[in-house]
Design a protein around this motif. Structure first.
Motif, PDB file in Angstrom:
ATOM      1  N   ALA A 164      47.195   9.937  43.181  1.00  0.00           N
ATOM      2  CA  ALA A 164      48.303   9.653  42.540  1.00  0.00           C
ATOM      3  C   ALA A 164      48.168   9.359  40.933  1.00  0.00           C
ATOM      4  O   ALA A 164      48.869  10.049  40.117  1.00  0.00           O
ATOM      5  CB  ALA A 164      49.294   8.651  43.124  1.00  0.00           C
ATOM      6  N   GLY A 165      47.339   8.436  40.821  1.00  0.00           N
ATOM      7  CA  GLY A 165      47.046   8.074  39.325  1.00  0.00           C
ATOM      8  C   GLY A 165      46.435   9.206  38.664  1.00  0.00           C
ATOM      9  O   GLY A 165      46.931   9.441  37.289  1.00  0.00           O
ATOM     10  N   GLY A 186      46.570  12.361  39.274  1.00  0.00           N
ATOM     11  CA  GLY A 186      47.745  13.553  39.214  1.00  0.00           C
ATOM     12  C   GLY A 186      48.684  13.254  37.896  1.00  0.00           C
ATOM     13  O   GLY A 186      49.096  14.021  37.346  1.00  0.00           O
ATOM     14  N   ARG A 187      48.997  12.003  37.705  1.00  0.00           N
ATOM     15  CA  ARG A 187      49.647  11.624  36.456  1.00  0.00           C
ATOM     16  C   ARG A 187      49.041  11.885  35.189  1.00  0.00           C
ATOM     17  O   ARG A 187      49.929  12.280  34.422  1.00  0.00           O
ATOM     18  CB  ARG A 187      50.344  10.262  36.703  1.00  0.00           C
ATOM     19  N   ILE A 188      47.870  11.844  35.041  1.00  0.00           N
ATOM     20  CA  ILE A 188      47.199  11.751  33.594  1.00  0.00           C
ATOM     21  C   ILE A 188      46.489  13.118  33.360  1.00  0.00           C
ATOM     22  O   ILE A 188      45.932  13.434  32.382  1.00  0.00           O
ATOM     23  CB  ILE A 188      46.260  10.616  33.407  1.00  0.00           C
TER      24      ILE A 188
END
Length: 312
Positions: free
Chosen positions: A246-247, A249-251
């Motif tokens: 998730a992390g 994917g965000r950055i």
């Protein structure tokens, strides 16, 4: 010099002649990196270590220089005493800290890694282990195991007798041994794990990173209540994998990562828009990642812009 003599010397007025003041300054500057390293290993905070050095300096300039036989040992004693007082107040502050607390990371020169004992002593993983000791145990362990001081010297620094210090040192060694990595820290394994993380950021392919996670891996993220971070440790490969997926994917596409020497070990400095977003360090054992440490608290990232000299 006895503790009573120390107190007497520290009570002396600041030297009035220029020569004595110059000698005091030259001596302090010569040992400053050592004193900072002692304070930092005891506190895990560069900002608090700098405050301790300021307090040490204020006491040192009041000392009659001719009365000091071993300036290095004397300065280490003053620094240790000031760091012990600061450490006890820090413990109260950490009780109200938001989320996991991680040490303040330091950008260090590559030569720190060449001193194996120093590099291990200032590693993120070891500093977290030292957090589990009492203040006096931590001081004794650091002075004995990292800096190699004799028990008599440590006894004067912590205000205990040598027999008691030996007992404290034995207890602290056993405590640390039960919590430190089973084998020697491998710089190569740490670097390989971080390169897998960098590839995941750059390509979006996380599998090579996820394959390295140990079943009982622990992820700690320190935002200090100022930026978003996990408020408790994330434990287990599946949960950590989900968090990383998730992390990252965000950055993805907006972040850049730089491999650097931090606290004597390879680590990744993460930037978004040119600004430091965080610092990622790892702990590896037998080729697997057992610990991931992500410092995001902006108040702890200033020491990543310029190298900090550490010495024993």
């Amino acid at each position: 010099m006895s503790e009573r003599s120390d107190r007497t010397a520290e009570a002396v007025e600041p030297p009035t002649d220029r020569g004595s003041a110059d000698r005091a300054t030259e001596t302090f500057v010569a040992h400053r990196n050592l004193l900072f390293t002692v304070a930092y290993e005891m506190l895990g905070s560069a900002a608090d270590a700098e405050d301790v050095l300021q307090e040490t300096w204020m006491r040192w300039v009041k000392v009659g220089q001719d009365a000091v036989q071993d300036s290095r040992a004397y300065l280490v004693r003053i620094t240790t005493r000031q760091a012990l007082m600061r450490l006890r107040s820090l413990r109260r502050r950490k009780e109200t800290y938001v989320g996991p607390w991680l040490p303040e990371p330091l950008l260090t020169a590559p030569d720190v890694a060449e001193d194996v004992e120093l590099a291990e002593g200032v590693s993120m993983a070891m500093l977290l282990v030292l957090e589990t000791l009492t203040p006096t145990e931590r001081a004794v362990f650091v002075l004995r195991e990292v800096f190699g001081l004799e028990y008599d010297e440590i006894a004067e620094a912590v205000g205990k007798n040598p027999v008691t210090v030996r007992q404290i040192a034995h207890r602290a060694r056993n405590h640390v041994a039960a919590r430190r990595p089973r084998g020697a820290v491998s710089q190569a394994e740490n670097r390989a794990a971080l390169l897998a993380f960098r590839r995941a950021v750059e390509t979006g392919d996380l599998q090579s990173l996820l394959d390295l996670l140990a079943p009982d891996v622990v992820f700690l993220s320190d935002g200090g209540g100022l930026v978003q971070a996990a408020l408790s440790p994330v434990v287990g490969a599946d949960l950590v994998a989900g968090l990383l997926t998730a992390g990252l994917g965000r950055i993805a596409g907006s972040a850049s990562v730089q491999l650097a020497h931090v606290n004597g070990h390879p680590a990744l400095i993460v930037r978004i828009g040119g600004q430091i977003e965080g610092l990622l360090a790892v702990r590896t054992e037998d080729g697997q990642i057992t610990g991931l440490y992500f410092v995001r608290n902006p108040e702890k990232l200033s020491r990543l812009e310029q190298e900090t000299a550490l010495r024993r």
